[in-house]
Design a protein around this motif. Structure first.
Motif, PDB file in Angstrom:
ATOM      1  N   HIS A 138       0.681  -0.951  -0.053  1.00 47.43           N
ATOM      2  CA  HIS A 138       0.001   0.005  -0.002  1.00 47.43           C
ATOM      3  C   HIS A 138       0.757   1.329  -0.042  1.00 47.43           C
ATOM      4  CE1 HIS A 138      -3.144  -2.668   1.247  1.00 47.43           C
ATOM      5  NE2 HIS A 138      -3.997  -1.620   1.276  1.00 47.43           N
ATOM      6  N   PHE A 139       0.334   2.384  -0.606  1.00 51.71           N
ATOM      7  CA  PHE A 139       1.047   3.665  -0.265  1.00 51.71           C
ATOM      8  C   PHE A 139      -0.203   4.645   0.424  1.00 51.71           C
ATOM      9  CE2 PHE A 139       3.839   1.880  -3.304  1.00 51.71           C
ATOM     10  CZ  PHE A 139       5.015   2.831  -3.059  1.00 51.71           C
ATOM     11  N   MET A 140       0.293   5.461   1.163  1.00 49.79           N
ATOM     12  CA  MET A 140      -0.533   6.683   1.763  1.00 49.79           C
ATOM     13  C   MET A 140      -0.765   7.595   0.586  1.00 49.79           C
ATOM     14  SD  MET A 140      -1.844   7.733   4.832  1.00 49.79           S
ATOM     15  CE  MET A 140      -0.653   7.984   6.304  1.00 49.79           C
ATOM     16  N   MET A 141      -2.004   8.190   0.264  1.00 48.10           N
ATOM     17  CA  MET A 141      -2.281   9.066  -0.584  1.00 48.10           C
ATOM     18  C   MET A 141      -3.144  10.248   0.149  1.00 48.10           C
ATOM     19  SD  MET A 141      -2.737   6.742  -4.060  1.00 48.10           S
ATOM     20  CE  MET A 141      -2.439   8.098  -5.234  1.00 48.10           C
ATOM     21  N   GLU A 142      -3.096  11.307  -0.641  1.00 46.35           N
ATOM     22  CA  GLU A 142      -3.790  12.460   0.012  1.00 46.35           C
ATOM     23  C   GLU A 142      -4.474  13.485  -0.959  1.00 46.35           C
ATOM     24  OE1 GLU A 142      -1.046  14.105   2.965  1.00 46.35           O
ATOM     25  OE2 GLU A 142      -0.473  15.557   1.526  1.00 46.35           O
ATOM     26  N   LYS A 143      -5.313  14.096  -0.624  1.00 45.50           N
ATOM     27  CA  LYS A 143      -5.878  15.135  -1.494  1.00 45.50           C
ATOM     28  C   LYS A 143      -6.374  16.489  -0.922  1.00 45.50           C
ATOM     29  CE  LYS A 143      -9.218  15.864  -5.265  1.00 45.50           C
ATOM     30  NZ  LYS A 143     -10.064  15.288  -6.084  1.00 45.50           N
TER      31      LYS A 143
END
Ligand code: COA
Length: 146
Positions: A138-143
Protein backbone atom coordinates in the motif's frame (compact mmCIF):
# COMPACT_ATOMS: atom_id res chain seq x y z
CA UNK A 1 -26.52 0.86 -17.14
CA UNK A 2 -27.74 3.49 -14.73
CA UNK A 3 -26.72 3.75 -11.10
CA UNK A 4 -27.30 6.23 -8.28
CA UNK A 5 -25.20 7.21 -5.25
CA UNK A 6 -26.65 7.59 -1.76
CA UNK A 7 -25.29 8.68 1.65
CA UNK A 8 -26.10 6.28 4.55
CA UNK A 9 -24.62 5.25 7.89
CA UNK A 10 -24.22 1.92 9.70
CA UNK A 11 -27.84 1.99 10.97
CA UNK A 12 -29.25 1.69 7.44
CA UNK A 13 -30.34 -1.85 6.54
CA UNK A 14 -28.04 -1.84 3.47
CA UNK A 15 -24.98 -1.61 5.74
CA UNK A 16 -25.39 -5.09 7.20
CA UNK A 17 -27.42 -6.65 4.38
CA UNK A 18 -25.46 -5.71 1.25
CA UNK A 19 -22.45 -3.49 1.94
CA UNK A 20 -20.83 -6.08 4.22
CA UNK A 21 -21.09 -8.74 1.49
CA UNK A 22 -19.76 -6.40 -1.21
CA UNK A 23 -16.68 -5.61 0.90
CA UNK A 24 -16.22 -9.30 1.65
CA UNK A 25 -16.49 -10.27 -2.05
CA UNK A 26 -14.34 -7.45 -3.49
CA UNK A 27 -11.84 -6.62 -0.74
CA UNK A 28 -11.35 -9.76 1.37
CA UNK A 29 -12.16 -13.05 -0.42
CA UNK A 30 -9.64 -12.39 -3.27
CA UNK A 31 -6.95 -12.08 -0.56
CA UNK A 32 -8.07 -15.25 1.26
CA UNK A 33 -9.31 -13.14 4.19
CA UNK A 34 -12.68 -12.45 5.82
CA UNK A 35 -14.30 -9.48 7.53
CA UNK A 36 -15.57 -11.99 10.09
CA UNK A 37 -12.12 -11.87 11.68
CA UNK A 38 -12.08 -8.08 11.95
CA UNK A 39 -13.38 -5.57 14.46
CA UNK A 40 -15.76 -3.40 12.42
CA UNK A 41 -16.81 -1.12 15.28
CA UNK A 42 -15.08 1.90 13.68
CA UNK A 43 -17.67 1.69 10.88
CA UNK A 44 -20.17 3.24 13.31
CA UNK A 45 -18.34 6.58 13.15
CA UNK A 46 -18.15 6.58 9.34
CA UNK A 47 -20.16 8.35 6.67
CA UNK A 48 -20.98 5.68 4.07
CA UNK A 49 -21.68 6.24 0.37
CA UNK A 50 -23.26 3.48 -1.68
CA UNK A 51 -23.91 3.08 -5.41
CA UNK A 52 -27.06 1.18 -6.37
CA UNK A 53 -28.48 -0.16 -9.60
CA UNK A 54 -31.91 -1.75 -9.82
CA UNK A 55 -32.04 -2.09 -6.03
CA UNK A 56 -28.64 -3.79 -5.78
CA UNK A 57 -25.65 -2.27 -3.98
CA UNK A 58 -22.81 -2.22 -6.53
CA UNK A 59 -20.27 0.01 -4.80
CA UNK A 60 -19.32 1.60 -1.51
CA UNK A 61 -16.85 3.92 0.15
CA UNK A 62 -16.50 4.83 3.83
CA UNK A 63 -15.31 8.19 5.19
CA UNK A 64 -13.82 8.19 8.67
CA UNK A 65 -13.20 11.51 10.50
CA UNK A 66 -9.63 11.67 11.80
CA UNK A 67 -9.50 15.30 13.03
CA UNK A 68 -11.62 18.42 12.55
CA UNK A 69 -9.84 18.98 9.22
CA UNK A 70 -8.89 15.49 8.01
CA UNK A 71 -11.10 12.60 6.94
CA UNK A 72 -9.95 9.15 5.76
CA UNK A 73 -11.37 7.39 2.72
CA UNK A 74 -11.55 3.60 3.24
CA UNK A 75 -13.41 0.42 2.22
CA UNK A 76 -13.55 1.51 -1.43
CA UNK A 77 -15.14 -1.33 -3.40
CA UNK A 78 -16.98 -1.71 -6.71
CA UNK A 79 -18.74 -4.94 -7.71
CA UNK A 80 -16.55 -6.91 -10.16
CA UNK A 81 -19.16 -6.63 -12.95
CA UNK A 82 -19.28 -2.84 -12.55
CA UNK A 83 -15.58 -2.00 -12.39
CA UNK A 84 -14.31 0.42 -15.06
CA UNK A 85 -17.74 2.03 -15.50
CA UNK A 86 -17.16 5.19 -13.43
CA UNK A 87 -18.92 3.91 -10.29
CA UNK A 88 -15.75 4.44 -8.21
CA UNK A 89 -15.34 7.95 -9.58
CA UNK A 90 -18.97 8.83 -8.71
CA UNK A 91 -18.60 7.45 -5.16
CA UNK A 92 -15.40 9.41 -4.48
CA UNK A 93 -16.97 12.53 -5.98
CA UNK A 94 -19.96 12.26 -3.60
CA UNK A 95 -17.64 11.56 -0.64
CA UNK A 96 -15.51 14.58 -1.53
CA UNK A 97 -18.55 16.86 -1.88
CA UNK A 98 -19.77 15.75 1.56
CA UNK A 99 -16.30 16.22 3.10
CA UNK A 100 -15.93 19.70 1.66
CA UNK A 101 -19.36 20.83 2.84
CA UNK A 102 -18.70 19.38 6.32
CA UNK A 103 -15.57 21.54 6.60
CA UNK A 104 -12.83 18.96 6.08
CA UNK A 105 -9.75 20.26 4.28
CA UNK A 106 -7.90 17.05 3.45
CA UNK A 107 -8.74 13.46 2.49
CA UNK A 108 -6.18 10.74 3.24
CA UNK A 109 -6.29 7.06 2.33
CA UNK A 110 -4.29 3.82 2.27
CA UNK A 111 -4.18 2.86 -1.42
CA UNK A 112 -3.53 -0.67 -2.55
CA UNK A 113 -0.61 -0.43 -4.98
CA UNK A 114 -2.82 -1.94 -7.73
CA UNK A 115 -5.44 0.79 -7.22
CA UNK A 116 -3.06 3.78 -7.14
CA UNK A 117 -3.84 4.65 -10.78
CA UNK A 118 -7.50 5.05 -9.84
CA UNK A 119 -6.75 7.54 -7.07
CA UNK A 120 -4.15 9.35 -9.21
CA UNK A 121 -6.84 9.82 -11.90
CA UNK A 122 -8.97 11.49 -9.20
CA UNK A 123 -6.24 13.91 -8.11
CA UNK A 124 -4.71 12.05 -5.13
CA UNK A 125 -0.94 12.16 -4.53
CA UNK A 126 1.16 9.39 -3.00
CA UNK A 127 3.23 10.30 0.06
CA UNK A 128 5.80 8.32 2.03
CA UNK A 129 7.09 4.78 1.69
CA UNK A 130 5.33 1.59 0.71
CA UNK A 131 3.83 -0.39 3.60
CA UNK A 132 1.85 -3.63 3.94
CA UNK A 133 -1.77 -3.92 4.97
CA UNK A 134 -4.03 -7.00 4.59
CA UNK A 135 -0.85 -8.71 3.32
CA UNK A 136 -0.36 -6.54 0.21
CA UNK A 137 1.61 -3.36 -0.66
CA UNK A 138 0.00 0.00 0.00
CA UNK A 139 0.90 3.69 -0.21
CA UNK A 140 -0.55 6.57 1.75
CA UNK A 141 -2.26 9.05 -0.59
CA UNK A 142 -3.89 12.41 0.06
CA UNK A 143 -5.84 15.20 -1.57
CA UNK A 144 -6.39 18.75 -0.37
CA UNK A 145 -9.96 19.94 -0.91
CA UNK A 146 -10.16 23.26 -2.72
C1 COA B 1 -10.29 0.44 -7.69
C2 COA B 1 -11.81 0.59 -7.87
C3 COA B 1 -12.45 1.11 -6.58
C4 COA B 1 -12.04 1.62 -9.00
O1 COA B 1 -13.43 1.79 -9.22
P1 COA B 1 -14.02 1.72 -10.70
O2 COA B 1 -15.46 2.00 -10.65
O3 COA B 1 -13.58 0.42 -11.30
O4 COA B 1 -13.21 2.92 -11.41
P2 COA B 1 -13.79 4.03 -12.41
O5 COA B 1 -14.45 3.33 -13.56
O6 COA B 1 -14.60 5.02 -11.67
O7 COA B 1 -12.43 4.67 -12.93
C5 COA B 1 -12.10 6.05 -12.76
C6 COA B 1 -10.74 6.29 -13.39
O8 COA B 1 -9.73 5.50 -12.71
C7 COA B 1 -9.05 4.64 -13.62
N1 COA B 1 -8.83 3.37 -12.92
C8 COA B 1 -9.75 2.59 -12.32
N2 COA B 1 -9.18 1.54 -11.73
C9 COA B 1 -7.85 1.65 -11.99
C10 COA B 1 -6.72 0.87 -11.63
N3 COA B 1 -6.83 -0.24 -10.89
N4 COA B 1 -5.50 1.29 -12.07
C11 COA B 1 -5.37 2.40 -12.82
N5 COA B 1 -6.41 3.19 -13.15
C12 COA B 1 -7.63 2.81 -12.75
C13 COA B 1 -10.03 4.48 -14.78
O9 COA B 1 -9.34 4.14 -15.96
C14 COA B 1 -10.67 5.85 -14.85
O10 COA B 1 -9.78 6.78 -15.45
P3 COA B 1 -10.22 7.62 -16.75
O11 COA B 1 -11.54 8.24 -16.43
O12 COA B 1 -9.10 8.59 -16.92
O13 COA B 1 -10.33 6.60 -17.83
C15 COA B 1 -12.48 -0.75 -8.31
O14 COA B 1 -11.94 -1.18 -9.52
C16 COA B 1 -12.37 -1.83 -7.27
O15 COA B 1 -13.24 -2.00 -6.42
N6 COA B 1 -11.27 -2.62 -7.32
C17 COA B 1 -11.04 -3.74 -6.41
C18 COA B 1 -10.93 -3.30 -4.97
C19 COA B 1 -9.90 -2.21 -4.73
O16 COA B 1 -8.77 -2.26 -5.20
N7 COA B 1 -10.32 -1.20 -3.95
C20 COA B 1 -9.45 -0.09 -3.58
C21 COA B 1 -8.71 -0.45 -2.36
S1 COA B 1 -7.55 0.82 -1.87
Amino acid sequence: MEFTVRHINWLAPEYSESVWQLREDVLRIPLGLSLRNEDLSRDKTNEIFIAESQGKVIGCVFMEPKSPVQIQLRAMAVDHDWQGKNVGRALVSAAEAFSRSAGYRQISLHARKAAMGFYTALGYLAIGDEFREVGIPHFMMEKWLG
